[in-house]
Scaffold this motif. Sequence first.
Motif, PDB file in Angstrom:
ATOM      1  N   SER A 218      -5.424  11.440  -5.484  1.00  0.00           N
ATOM      2  CA  SER A 218      -6.571  11.799  -6.570  1.00  0.00           C
ATOM      3  C   SER A 218      -6.060  10.938  -7.670  1.00  0.00           C
ATOM      4  O   SER A 218      -4.864  10.633  -7.999  1.00  0.00           O
ATOM      5  CB  SER A 218      -6.801  12.987  -6.851  1.00  0.00           C
ATOM      6  OG  SER A 218      -5.688  13.687  -7.657  1.00  0.00           O
ATOM      7  N   ASP A 219      -7.076  10.560  -8.708  1.00  0.00           N
ATOM      8  CA  ASP A 219      -6.830   9.942  -9.945  1.00  0.00           C
ATOM      9  C   ASP A 219      -7.634  10.335 -10.962  1.00  0.00           C
ATOM     10  O   ASP A 219      -8.937  10.692 -10.794  1.00  0.00           O
ATOM     11  CB  ASP A 219      -6.859   8.461  -9.806  1.00  0.00           C
ATOM     12  CG  ASP A 219      -8.239   7.745  -9.158  1.00  0.00           C
ATOM     13  OD1 ASP A 219      -9.048   7.998  -9.871  1.00  0.00           O
ATOM     14  OD2 ASP A 219      -8.298   7.090  -8.281  1.00  0.00           O
ATOM     15  N   SER A 220      -7.209  10.252 -12.104  1.00  0.00           N
ATOM     16  CA  SER A 220      -8.246  10.437 -13.237  1.00  0.00           C
ATOM     17  C   SER A 220      -7.502   9.378 -14.566  1.00  0.00           C
ATOM     18  O   SER A 220      -6.435   9.894 -15.036  1.00  0.00           O
ATOM     19  CB  SER A 220      -8.249  11.771 -13.846  1.00  0.00           C
ATOM     20  OG  SER A 220      -9.032  12.073 -14.842  1.00  0.00           O
ATOM     21  N   PHE A 221      -8.324   8.242 -14.765  1.00  0.00           N
ATOM     22  CA  PHE A 221      -7.812   7.509 -15.768  1.00  0.00           C
ATOM     23  C   PHE A 221      -8.898   7.635 -16.882  1.00  0.00           C
ATOM     24  O   PHE A 221      -9.646   6.811 -17.058  1.00  0.00           O
ATOM     25  CB  PHE A 221      -7.749   5.957 -15.078  1.00  0.00           C
ATOM     26  CG  PHE A 221      -6.631   5.803 -13.935  1.00  0.00           C
ATOM     27  CD1 PHE A 221      -5.511   6.403 -13.840  1.00  0.00           C
ATOM     28  CD2 PHE A 221      -7.265   5.247 -12.911  1.00  0.00           C
ATOM     29  CE1 PHE A 221      -4.685   6.289 -12.807  1.00  0.00           C
ATOM     30  CE2 PHE A 221      -6.484   4.974 -11.552  1.00  0.00           C
ATOM     31  CZ  PHE A 221      -5.247   5.760 -11.598  1.00  0.00           C
ATOM     32  N   HIS A 228      -5.352   9.448 -21.692  1.00  0.00           N
ATOM     33  CA  HIS A 228      -4.383  10.203 -20.537  1.00  0.00           C
ATOM     34  C   HIS A 228      -4.624   9.645 -19.215  1.00  0.00           C
ATOM     35  O   HIS A 228      -5.767  10.010 -18.480  1.00  0.00           O
ATOM     36  CB  HIS A 228      -4.608  11.598 -20.778  1.00  0.00           C
ATOM     37  CG  HIS A 228      -3.703  12.320 -19.775  1.00  0.00           C
ATOM     38  ND1 HIS A 228      -2.607  12.628 -20.166  1.00  0.00           N
ATOM     39  CD2 HIS A 228      -4.201  12.937 -18.557  1.00  0.00           C
ATOM     40  CE1 HIS A 228      -2.069  13.398 -19.285  1.00  0.00           C
ATOM     41  NE2 HIS A 228      -2.911  13.633 -18.114  1.00  0.00           N
ATOM     42  N   ASN A 229      -3.803   9.304 -18.518  1.00  0.00           N
ATOM     43  CA  ASN A 229      -3.948   8.818 -17.050  1.00  0.00           C
ATOM     44  C   ASN A 229      -3.003   9.834 -16.087  1.00  0.00           C
ATOM     45  O   ASN A 229      -1.820  10.394 -16.390  1.00  0.00           O
ATOM     46  CB  ASN A 229      -3.593   7.187 -16.734  1.00  0.00           C
ATOM     47  CG  ASN A 229      -4.319   6.503 -17.717  1.00  0.00           C
ATOM     48  OD1 ASN A 229      -5.324   6.740 -17.725  1.00  0.00           O
ATOM     49  ND2 ASN A 229      -3.885   5.305 -17.973  1.00  0.00           N
ATOM     50  N   GLY A 250       0.224  11.112 -18.111  1.00  0.00           N
ATOM     51  CA  GLY A 250       0.818  11.090 -19.475  1.00  0.00           C
ATOM     52  C   GLY A 250      -0.025   9.889 -20.144  1.00  0.00           C
ATOM     53  O   GLY A 250      -1.227   9.508 -19.831  1.00  0.00           O
ATOM     54  N   ASN A 251       0.624   9.793 -21.482  1.00  0.00           N
ATOM     55  CA  ASN A 251      -0.153   8.610 -22.211  1.00  0.00           C
ATOM     56  C   ASN A 251      -0.364   7.393 -21.675  1.00  0.00           C
ATOM     57  O   ASN A 251       0.524   6.920 -21.038  1.00  0.00           O
ATOM     58  CB  ASN A 251       0.822   8.505 -23.507  1.00  0.00           C
ATOM     59  CG  ASN A 251      -0.030   7.757 -24.590  1.00  0.00           C
ATOM     60  OD1 ASN A 251      -0.722   6.751 -24.434  1.00  0.00           O
ATOM     61  ND2 ASN A 251       0.029   8.778 -25.954  1.00  0.00           N
ATOM     62  N   PRO A 256       0.028   2.960 -17.787  1.00  0.00           N
ATOM     63  CA  PRO A 256      -1.426   2.452 -17.390  1.00  0.00           C
ATOM     64  C   PRO A 256      -1.445   2.789 -15.825  1.00  0.00           C
ATOM     65  O   PRO A 256      -0.334   3.055 -15.334  1.00  0.00           O
ATOM     66  CB  PRO A 256      -0.890   0.808 -17.753  1.00  0.00           C
ATOM     67  CG  PRO A 256       0.571   0.638 -17.667  1.00  0.00           C
ATOM     68  CD  PRO A 256       0.978   1.831 -18.146  1.00  0.00           C
ATOM     69  N   PRO A 257      -2.580   2.427 -15.281  1.00  0.00           N
ATOM     70  CA  PRO A 257      -2.726   2.804 -13.875  1.00  0.00           C
ATOM     71  C   PRO A 257      -1.941   2.055 -12.974  1.00  0.00           C
ATOM     72  O   PRO A 257      -1.506   2.629 -11.954  1.00  0.00           O
ATOM     73  CB  PRO A 257      -4.191   2.358 -13.678  1.00  0.00           C
ATOM     74  CG  PRO A 257      -4.916   2.467 -15.185  1.00  0.00           C
ATOM     75  CD  PRO A 257      -3.885   2.181 -16.077  1.00  0.00           C
ATOM     76  N   GLU A 258      -1.489   0.755 -13.521  1.00  0.00           N
ATOM     77  CA  GLU A 258      -0.774   0.003 -12.517  1.00  0.00           C
ATOM     78  C   GLU A 258       0.786   0.301 -12.472  1.00  0.00           C
ATOM     79  O   GLU A 258       1.165   0.584 -11.334  1.00  0.00           O
ATOM     80  CB  GLU A 258      -0.743  -1.656 -13.052  1.00  0.00           C
ATOM     81  CG  GLU A 258      -1.918  -2.420 -13.260  1.00  0.00           C
ATOM     82  CD  GLU A 258      -2.956  -1.647 -14.105  1.00  0.00           C
ATOM     83  OE1 GLU A 258      -2.480  -1.029 -15.410  1.00  0.00           O
ATOM     84  OE2 GLU A 258      -4.199  -1.935 -14.034  1.00  0.00           O
TER      85      GLU A 258
END
Length: 283
Positions: A218-221, A228-229, A250-251, A256-258
């Motif tokens: 799962s993801d939440s960006f 917060h990612n 984290g921050n 970042p997503p990558e």
Amino acid sequence: MSEENQTNDQPVRRRGRPRQDIGAAALNEERPFVSSLARGLSILRAFRADDKVLGTQALAERTGLHKTTVSRLLGTLTKLGYLRYMPEYGKYAVSNQVLTLGYAAIGRFGFGELVRSHMDQMAAEGDCVVALSVRDGPDMMFVELVRRPTAVALNLNVGSRIPLAESAPGRAYLFAMGEEERAEAFALLAGIHGDAWAKEKRPALEAALSRMADNGYSDSFGEWVAGHNAVGVVLRAPMTGDIYTLSVGGNARNLPPEKLKSVHLPMLMRAAQEISALSASNF
């Protein structure tokens, strides 16, 4: 024929109801629902990590119970040792006896220790929060947390709650649910979010669940809190099959997503596989 032979040859009749297996009884949906027990548990569930003390009025509002009922339940829970009355405030606080219930679950078969060791390894790789979470109504609650000082600006601790629909742990948990249970969760969320559920929340959530079906995580960006990612996976406890989620976040400036996908996600997926394999072998 003697009385002794009659006794040996014929089954002995016993008075009373036939004994029912306790496990079978627990699975019997027709067994009566004990409302008083449910109300008592709702009192305990009403306390949150940031609550130092709560009074009768606040608990009545959170549970929807009448103040008289709340007062009686508070007295019982205090006598049982699950609550402490704080006379200086005229209110109640959760006692450490509540911890015995939680640790009985997470400590089974060394599950908590096994997960914690992997969480420490993942957190050592950078400025991130690694969390083990369970569902609590419309939220996810952290039951174990490893946090680096610069990981997030948010005040997250064990016992903190985050939203079910927008967070990576929540989305992983919803994905792992059965269809009927997920439908009940959706109905709960619809009641909480109102018009925003159909217009924004549900489409975003269904898109996230579709991505998890494709990707395995799962993801939440920036969808729960801007900046917060996080990514998350599903864990199941040995023996009971209870759903937990393991997540890294984290921050966004540091994660970042990558970076989450290339550095932290492989460790998260590997940890989930190893935990599942070891848990199964331990059971």
